[in-house]
Design an enzyme around this catalytic site. Structure first.
Site, PDB file in Angstrom:
ATOM      1  N   GLY A   1      28.370  33.592  30.223  1.00  0.00           N
ATOM      2  CA  GLY A   1      29.283  33.782  29.397  1.00  0.00           C
ATOM      3  C   GLY A   1      28.709  35.214  28.582  1.00  0.00           C
ATOM      4  O   GLY A   1      29.388  35.698  27.953  1.00  0.00           O
TER       5      GLY A   1
ATOM      6  N   GLU B   1      23.734  30.118  33.814  1.00  0.00           N
ATOM      7  CA  GLU B   1      24.569  30.329  35.109  1.00  0.00           C
ATOM      8  C   GLU B   1      25.235  31.915  34.705  1.00  0.00           C
ATOM      9  O   GLU B   1      26.394  31.996  34.563  1.00  0.00           O
ATOM     10  CB  GLU B   1      25.796  29.428  35.210  1.00  0.00           C
ATOM     11  CG  GLU B   1      25.439  28.137  35.341  1.00  0.00           C
ATOM     12  CD  GLU B   1      26.639  27.138  35.316  1.00  0.00           C
ATOM     13  OE1 GLU B   1      27.598  27.386  34.895  1.00  0.00           O
ATOM     14  OE2 GLU B   1      26.442  25.904  35.871  1.00  0.00           O
ATOM     15  N   PRO B   2      24.236  32.849  34.437  1.00  0.00           N
ATOM     16  CA  PRO B   2      24.760  33.884  34.077  1.00  0.00           C
ATOM     17  C   PRO B   2      25.364  34.565  35.254  1.00  0.00           C
ATOM     18  O   PRO B   2      25.157  34.523  36.515  1.00  0.00           O
ATOM     19  CB  PRO B   2      23.751  34.793  33.545  1.00  0.00           C
ATOM     20  CG  PRO B   2      22.573  34.214  34.321  1.00  0.00           C
ATOM     21  CD  PRO B   2      22.710  32.841  34.393  1.00  0.00           C
ATOM     22  N   GLY B   3      26.441  35.569  35.272  1.00  0.00           N
ATOM     23  CA  GLY B   3      27.094  36.320  36.387  1.00  0.00           C
ATOM     24  C   GLY B   3      27.235  37.758  36.014  1.00  0.00           C
ATOM     25  O   GLY B   3      26.172  38.536  36.391  1.00  0.00           O
ATOM     26  N   ARG B   4      28.186  38.079  34.895  1.00  0.00           N
ATOM     27  CA  ARG B   4      28.480  39.124  34.668  1.00  0.00           C
ATOM     28  C   ARG B   4      27.210  39.945  33.910  1.00  0.00           C
ATOM     29  O   ARG B   4      27.059  41.328  34.462  1.00  0.00           O
ATOM     30  CB  ARG B   4      29.555  39.135  33.477  1.00  0.00           C
ATOM     31  CG  ARG B   4      29.972  40.558  33.160  1.00  0.00           C
ATOM     32  CD  ARG B   4      30.785  40.407  31.753  1.00  0.00           C
ATOM     33  NE  ARG B   4      31.812  39.316  31.702  1.00  0.00           N
ATOM     34  CZ  ARG B   4      32.944  39.330  32.078  1.00  0.00           C
ATOM     35  NH1 ARG B   4      33.498  40.520  32.494  1.00  0.00           N
ATOM     36  NH2 ARG B   4      33.732  38.250  32.024  1.00  0.00           N
TER      37      ARG B   4
ATOM     38  N   ARG C   1      40.587  43.808  36.878  1.00  0.00           N
ATOM     39  CA  ARG C   1      40.454  43.593  35.516  1.00  0.00           C
ATOM     40  C   ARG C   1      41.350  44.242  34.461  1.00  0.00           C
ATOM     41  O   ARG C   1      41.934  43.635  33.664  1.00  0.00           O
ATOM     42  CB  ARG C   1      39.048  43.879  35.321  1.00  0.00           C
ATOM     43  CG  ARG C   1      38.212  43.045  35.983  1.00  0.00           C
ATOM     44  CD  ARG C   1      36.617  42.927  35.497  1.00  0.00           C
ATOM     45  NE  ARG C   1      36.350  42.167  34.291  1.00  0.00           N
ATOM     46  CZ  ARG C   1      36.468  42.653  33.000  1.00  0.00           C
ATOM     47  NH1 ARG C   1      36.358  44.084  32.652  1.00  0.00           N
ATOM     48  NH2 ARG C   1      36.280  41.812  32.012  1.00  0.00           N
TER      49      ARG C   1
ATOM     50  N   TYR D   1      43.540  41.594  32.391  1.00  0.00           N
ATOM     51  CA  TYR D   1      43.093  41.473  31.101  1.00  0.00           C
ATOM     52  C   TYR D   1      43.193  42.472  30.521  1.00  0.00           C
ATOM     53  O   TYR D   1      42.485  42.575  28.913  1.00  0.00           O
ATOM     54  CB  TYR D   1      41.536  40.929  31.102  1.00  0.00           C
ATOM     55  CG  TYR D   1      41.098  39.887  32.201  1.00  0.00           C
ATOM     56  CD1 TYR D   1      41.469  38.657  32.285  1.00  0.00           C
ATOM     57  CD2 TYR D   1      40.214  40.412  33.368  1.00  0.00           C
ATOM     58  CE1 TYR D   1      41.331  37.819  33.224  1.00  0.00           C
ATOM     59  CE2 TYR D   1      39.640  39.721  34.417  1.00  0.00           C
ATOM     60  CZ  TYR D   1      40.217  38.265  34.127  1.00  0.00           C
ATOM     61  OH  TYR D   1      39.845  37.194  35.309  1.00  0.00           O
TER      62      TYR D   1
ATOM     63  N   CYS E   1      52.411  49.303  44.053  1.00  0.00           N
ATOM     64  CA  CYS E   1      53.740  49.319  43.447  1.00  0.00           C
ATOM     65  C   CYS E   1      53.902  48.310  42.360  1.00  0.00           C
ATOM     66  O   CYS E   1      54.592  47.307  42.472  1.00  0.00           O
ATOM     67  CB  CYS E   1      54.717  49.269  44.660  1.00  0.00           C
ATOM     68  SG  CYS E   1      54.824  50.514  45.870  1.00  0.00           S
TER      69      CYS E   1
ATOM     70  N   TYR F   1      32.983  40.897  39.169  1.00  0.00           N
ATOM     71  CA  TYR F   1      34.514  40.450  38.857  1.00  0.00           C
ATOM     72  C   TYR F   1      35.269  41.955  39.403  1.00  0.00           C
ATOM     73  O   TYR F   1      36.155  42.192  38.959  1.00  0.00           O
ATOM     74  CB  TYR F   1      34.969  40.011  37.822  1.00  0.00           C
ATOM     75  CG  TYR F   1      34.309  38.867  37.261  1.00  0.00           C
ATOM     76  CD1 TYR F   1      34.302  37.592  37.962  1.00  0.00           C
ATOM     77  CD2 TYR F   1      33.328  38.962  36.096  1.00  0.00           C
ATOM     78  CE1 TYR F   1      33.478  36.802  37.625  1.00  0.00           C
ATOM     79  CE2 TYR F   1      32.608  37.833  35.770  1.00  0.00           C
ATOM     80  CZ  TYR F   1      32.708  36.658  36.386  1.00  0.00           C
ATOM     81  OH  TYR F   1      31.829  35.743  36.107  1.00  0.00           O
TER      82      TYR F   1
HETATM   83  N1  LLP Z   1      29.640  29.326  35.023  1.00  0.00           N
HETATM   84  C1  LLP Z   1      30.752  28.748  34.833  1.00  0.00           C
HETATM   85  C2  LLP Z   1      30.981  27.507  34.849  1.00  0.00           C
HETATM   86  C3  LLP Z   1      31.862  29.745  34.724  1.00  0.00           C
HETATM   87  O1  LLP Z   1      33.184  29.457  35.008  1.00  0.00           O
HETATM   88  C4  LLP Z   1      31.517  31.124  34.673  1.00  0.00           C
HETATM   89  C5  LLP Z   1      32.667  32.185  34.888  1.00  0.00           C
HETATM   90  C6  LLP Z   1      30.194  31.512  34.798  1.00  0.00           C
HETATM   91  C7  LLP Z   1      29.382  30.479  34.651  1.00  0.00           C
HETATM   92  C8  LLP Z   1      29.805  32.888  34.820  1.00  0.00           C
HETATM   93  O2  LLP Z   1      30.258  33.387  33.416  1.00  0.00           O
HETATM   94  P1  LLP Z   1      29.712  35.133  33.316  1.00  0.00           P
HETATM   95  O3  LLP Z   1      28.316  35.051  32.932  1.00  0.00           O
HETATM   96  O4  LLP Z   1      30.024  35.987  34.301  1.00  0.00           O
HETATM   97  O5  LLP Z   1      30.612  35.438  31.903  1.00  0.00           O
HETATM   98  N2  LLP Z   1      37.327  37.456  35.953  1.00  0.00           N
HETATM   99  C9  LLP Z   1      36.997  37.347  34.829  1.00  0.00           C
HETATM  100  C10 LLP Z   1      35.786  36.393  34.398  1.00  0.00           C
HETATM  101  C11 LLP Z   1      36.058  35.005  34.706  1.00  0.00           C
HETATM  102  C12 LLP Z   1      35.077  34.025  34.510  1.00  0.00           C
HETATM  103  C13 LLP Z   1      34.926  32.813  35.336  1.00  0.00           C
HETATM  104  N3  LLP Z   1      33.868  31.725  35.076  1.00  0.00           N
HETATM  105  C14 LLP Z   1      36.664  38.585  34.129  1.00  0.00           C
HETATM  106  O6  LLP Z   1      36.656  39.740  35.007  1.00  0.00           O
HETATM  107  O7  LLP Z   1      36.468  39.186  33.217  1.00  0.00           O
END
Ligand code: LLP
Length: 436
Positions: A253, A289-292, A328, A332, A358, A387
């Site tokens: 997050g 659990e970092p992604g972004r 995105r 959003y 379109c 994303y």
């Molecule tokens: N863990 C869980 C259980 C999650 O659902 C998510 C993201 C993450 C970790 C990773 O979150 P992050 O660190 O990336 O914020 N498509 C959207 C973001 C959706 C995120 C969904 N869950 C966007 O483009 O902003």
């Protein structure tokens, strides 16, 4: 998995690899106009150097903690990106059988994989059990009983965490907020308490963990601290009631800077300190659990201006990337900085930057001030490593864009542009009719 062989472009010299925004013309030592000529546009380019740097910074911020990083595969699930995560010693946070398959393919060991998500099917749970993943983040009672049954059928005991919904507002876009009780994710503390009270009846699920993830693109530590405090208090209560907790998964997050000069992401060291402080009396395993945060800033979407369309009220910069490549902004109203690759000074002009699809929402920016652009101009849509490609589609029969990994002056195509044949593979005219 086989490593992709990088190619070199002539005249490339390493540049600053610290940030993908360092220099519009070059990224990780690769000349972007030359790359666009070779690979075509639209095209994603990712800086391996930036991803390694982020991974290292995160590890440094967690020093001294018994912590493991499970990269959220959904952010960018390209095999080459997953391979970088595996090389950093990271595991994976998956939400589908497809993500499990990719992660294993990329060489992420199953014992570093955790499985989240509200809709795990029996088939997906079975695959994950057979692969021997580390643990399940369970989000409903039905799922808990299904997990017990499927583990029993296989004569195994599996570890599981309860995904707690702490009812904390992540203060982010409503569509990426997950930690309020009105959201579908996790279960309230009252329900979780009942699960633990009844857990002695579970013979094949060891319920010994807590998981929390309240939302994405958070630019403040306050909601994270509040959620972790609630989880920490709940853990103390559980331990006092005789339920040992071995693992706390703090989710992902963390936000990034999408708008230079505006967004102020938190310092990773401060994030580490919040975990350290809120979980100070916890001696078990901490998962993240970092992604972004790991990949967003490492990526750019390269796109060319097809034409400049002068409307009655506005000027449209029609580019060859679309919402199919980067959803995105449409989904959003997300801001992404957009810059021309050539930095020669020009007068400024206001444009709506739009794609060819379109849909009115196929718009990357509204009324955005940019240097005056001509057809053929190469633009960078920044901070698109997370994303972006992973949310791509073939709407309007647009093939999926290629992805390129850049590393110290070289590049490797890590996903080639989808061919039209690949796009329709699996489709066929209705000829063989069957009864069901
Ligand atoms: N863990 C869980 C259980 C999650 O659902 C998510 C993201 C993450 C970790 C990773 O979150 P992050 O660190 O990336 O914020 N498509 C959207 C973001 C959706 C995120 C969904 N869950 C966007 O483009 O902003």
């Amino acid at each position: 998995m086989e490593r992709v062989q990088p190619e070199s472009l002539p005249g490339m010299t390493p540049t600053n690899t610290k940030t993908a925004c360092a220099d519009a013309g070059g990224l990780d030592g690769v000349d972007l106009p030359a790359l666009a000529n070779r690979v075509g546009t639209p095209c994603y380019a990712y800086s391996a150097g930036t991803i390694r740097q982020r991974a290292g910074d995160l590890q440094a911020a967690l020093r001294g903690l018994d912590a493991g990083v499970c990269y959220a595969v959904k952010a960018n699930s390209n095999l080459a990106i997953l391979q970088l995560m595996a090389e950093a010693g990271f595991g994976a946070d998956i939400v589908s059988g497809g993500e499990l398959w990719r992660s294993l393919r990329a060489g992420i060991p199953p014992e570093r994989i955790v499985f989240s998500g509200v809709g795990k099917t029996a088939g997906e749970i079975a695959e994950a059990l057979e692969a021997g993943i580390a643990r399940f983040n369970v989000e409903s009672e039905d799922e808990l009983h299904l997990l017990e049954r499927l583990a029993a059928e296989r004569g195994t005991v599996v570890r599981a965490s309860v995904r707690v919904n702490p009812d904390v507002d992540a203060n982010t876009h409503a569509k990426i907020s997950t930690g309020k009780s009105a959201n579908k994710f996790g279960v309230g503390i009252d329900e979780a308490r009942n699960w633990f009270a009844a857990s002695a009846a579970l013979m094949h699920v060891r319920l010994d963990g807590l998981h929390v993830h309240i939302g994405s693109q958070m630019l403040s530590l306050d909601p994270i601290r509040e959620a972790l405090q609630r989880v920490a208090a709940f853990r103390r209560e559980l331990v006092a009631a005789g339920h040992p907790i071995d693992c706390i998964d703090v989710g992902g997050g963390l936000g990034v800077c999408y708008r230079e000069g505006r967004d102020r992401p938190v310092a990773i060291e401060d994030y580490g300190d919040v975990i350290r402080d809120t979980l100070a009396d916890f001696s078990g395993r901490i998962l993240l659990e970092p992604g972004r945060w790991l990949v967003a800033g490492a990526g750019v979407l390269l796109t060319k201006v097809i034409r400049v369309k002068r409307g009655r009220e506005r000027q449209f910069l029609v580019v060859d990337a679309a919402m199919t490549d980067l959803l995105r902004p449409s989904l959003y109203d997300a801001w992404h900085d957009i810059v021309p690759v050539t930095r020669e000074p020009r007068p400024l002009q206001r444009y709506d930057v739009v794609g060819p699809v379109c849909e009115t929402s196929d718009t990357f920016a509204r009324d955005r001030e940019l240097p005056r652009c001509e057809p053929g101009e190469l633009l960078l849509i920044r901070t698109t490593g997370a994303y972006g490609s992973s949310m791509g589609s073939t709407f309007n029969s647009r093939p999926l864009a290629p992805e390129v990994l850049l590393d110290r002056g070289r590049y490797a195509v890590v996903r080639r542009r989808q061919t039209l044949e690949e796009m329709i593979a699996g489709e066929r005219p209705a000829q063989q009719w069957e009864s069901a």
